[in-house]
Design a protein around this motif. Structure first.
Motif, short mmCIF file in Angstrom:
data_model
loop_
_atom_site.label_atom_id
_atom_site.label_comp_id
_atom_site.label_asym_id
_atom_site.label_seq_id
_atom_site.Cartn_x
_atom_site.Cartn_y
_atom_site.Cartn_z
N HIS A 298 0.93 -1.24 0.14
CA HIS A 298 0.03 0.37 -0.22
C HIS A 298 0.93 1.25 0.03
O HIS A 298 0.34 2.36 -0.87
N ALA A 302 1.02 1.68 -3.87
CA ALA A 302 -0.77 2.19 -4.60
C ALA A 302 -0.55 3.04 -4.66
O ALA A 302 0.30 4.10 -4.60
N THR A 328 -10.95 -3.63 -2.39
CA THR A 328 -8.60 -3.91 -1.60
C THR A 328 -8.22 -4.96 -2.26
O THR A 328 -7.72 -5.07 -2.44
N LEU A 355 -7.13 0.08 3.73
CA LEU A 355 -6.30 -1.21 3.68
C LEU A 355 -8.08 -2.48 4.24
O LEU A 355 -8.71 -1.75 4.54
#
Length: 396
Positions: A298, A302, A328, A355
């Motif tokens: 992440h 991301a 997700t 998350l």
């Protein structure tokens, strides 16, 4: 007295087998103060189930050379069983309440006193009056002592087992303690019937079979309760192992994409399957490592654009109620592929909206593990993989 049905004796043999199997399996529990009481009770039940066998009784009489010596041995084993169950109840109660020292020692003192009385009355009572259907002569003293001792231990244990069994949250332990409560309660009517048969003239012969059923119920329920209590650590360890194995695929998939987080060398699949010790710690570590890998993906690959695209894609293709899970899974799969392709990290400032959810306060709770398994299934869905393939092409 009506004969005992054959199936009852067969069931007693089954219980005998279960008690001995559990006793052997839980030998290590004798070293654990938390598990020792159940193991001690099982030990007393196991010994008692052996000394009541006809060949063993005959062997005892032959070795000692005293008429009805086997009955005295059975008495000594039984009073040890009664004291052990009461001690078990007190240990359970002491886990959350203050218990006076004299009460904690009461089972041992009472058992020792009853053992001395049993031997003394056996010695002074003529052989014909020992363990008879009616209490005669010196044996009256034994009968009164035995009924009193049995009532003290049964009531003392049952009150505590009922108190804690009705309030326990863990289902297995609650069933275990309630079985112990019902078993020790069944001992009370058995003792009442035994007293009537010893002292009441003209007592019905049918009382003997009724008393047998109460005694048998007590044996079965106490053995069942202690077996469940003794096997609970094994059940818990097996459950932790099973949950860890179910998470193995997701864990390996994510750790392969985040080798920077791997501290120790890779563990083979066989070694992981054979790792049975420290089940809670291993499961907890696996869940933490899964979440660490996801957080690493992440923060490293991301972007706001990716998260918006994953959300829009999930709204279009996901079944109702699965939009967030699909979104997700979509960005996780996309960033996982980017990490494997060694795409440079971007380090965007992102929120935690997409998350993985934290559904429980402890990682080993079923709801939390179940969520991660749903996430793993979502990662394998065609709509998630198609999104990840699109994102990979965009990066190229």
């Amino acid at each position: 007295m009506r004969p005992v049905p054959d199936w009852v004796e067969d069931l007693r043999g089954v219980i005998l087998l279960v008690v001995w199997v559990v006793l052997v399996l839980r030998v290590p529990a004798a070293r654990d103060p938390r598990q020792r009481p159940a193991w001690v009770v099982l030990g007393a039940l196991a010994v008692g189930s052996v000394v009541i066998q006809a060949p063993v009784k005959q062997w005892i009489n032959d070795v000692v050379g005293i008429d009805k010596a086997h009955e005295l041995v059975i008495t000594l084993v039984a009073l040890t069983d009664f004291a052990a169950v009461w001690w078990f109840a007190l240990v359970l109660h002491a886990a959350g309440h203050a218990v006076p020292t004299w009460l904690r020692r009461a089972p041992f003192y009472c058992a020792a006193a009853m053992a001395v009385l049993a031997v003394a009355f056996f010695a002074v009572t003529p052989p014909a009056d020992r363990y008879g259907a009616r209490a005669e002569g010196w044996w009256v003293g034994y009968a009164v002592s035995w009924i009193g001792y049995g009532m003290i231990t049964a009531v003392g244990a049952s009150v505590l087992f009922w108190r804690h069994g009705l309030t326990m949250r863990d289902r297995v332990l609650r069933v275990s303690v309630l079985a112990l409560a019902a078993g020790t309660t069944a001992e009370v009517p058995y003792l009442v019937i035994r007293a009537i048969r010893w002292f009441a003239p003209g007592a019905s012969p049918d009382l003997a079979i009724v008393g047998f059923w109460f005694s048998f119920t007590r044996f079965v329920l106490v053995a069942l309760g202690c077996s469940l209590a003794a096997l609970e650590p094994l059940r818990t360890a097996l459950l932790h192992w099973y949950r860890r194995q179910r998470l193995s695929g997701l864990w390996r998939q994510l750790r392969a994409a985040t080798p920077e987080l791997v501290v120790t060398g890779p563990e083979s699949r066989v070694a992981d399957l054979l790792a049975v010790r420290n089940g809670w710690e291993r499961l907890h570590q696996r869940v933490v490592e899964i979440r660490d890998s996801i957080s690493f993906l992440h923060s490293g690959w991301a972007s706001p654009e990716l998260l918006r695209a994953a959300t829009d894609h999930a709204v279009e293709v996901a079944p109702p109620g699965r939009e967030r899970l699909t979104a997700t899974a979509a960005w996780i799969e996309a960033t996982r592929r980017a990490a494997l392709a060694e795409v440079p990290r971007s380090h965007h400032e992102l929120g935690a909206e997409l998350l993985p959810e934290v559904l429980a306060s402890e990682s080993t709770l079923r709801r939390d593990v179940r969520y991660l398994l749903r996430l793993h299934r979502a990662l394998r869905r065609a709509e998630v993989r198609s999104f990840a393939s699109w994102f990979t092409r965009e990066l190229a």
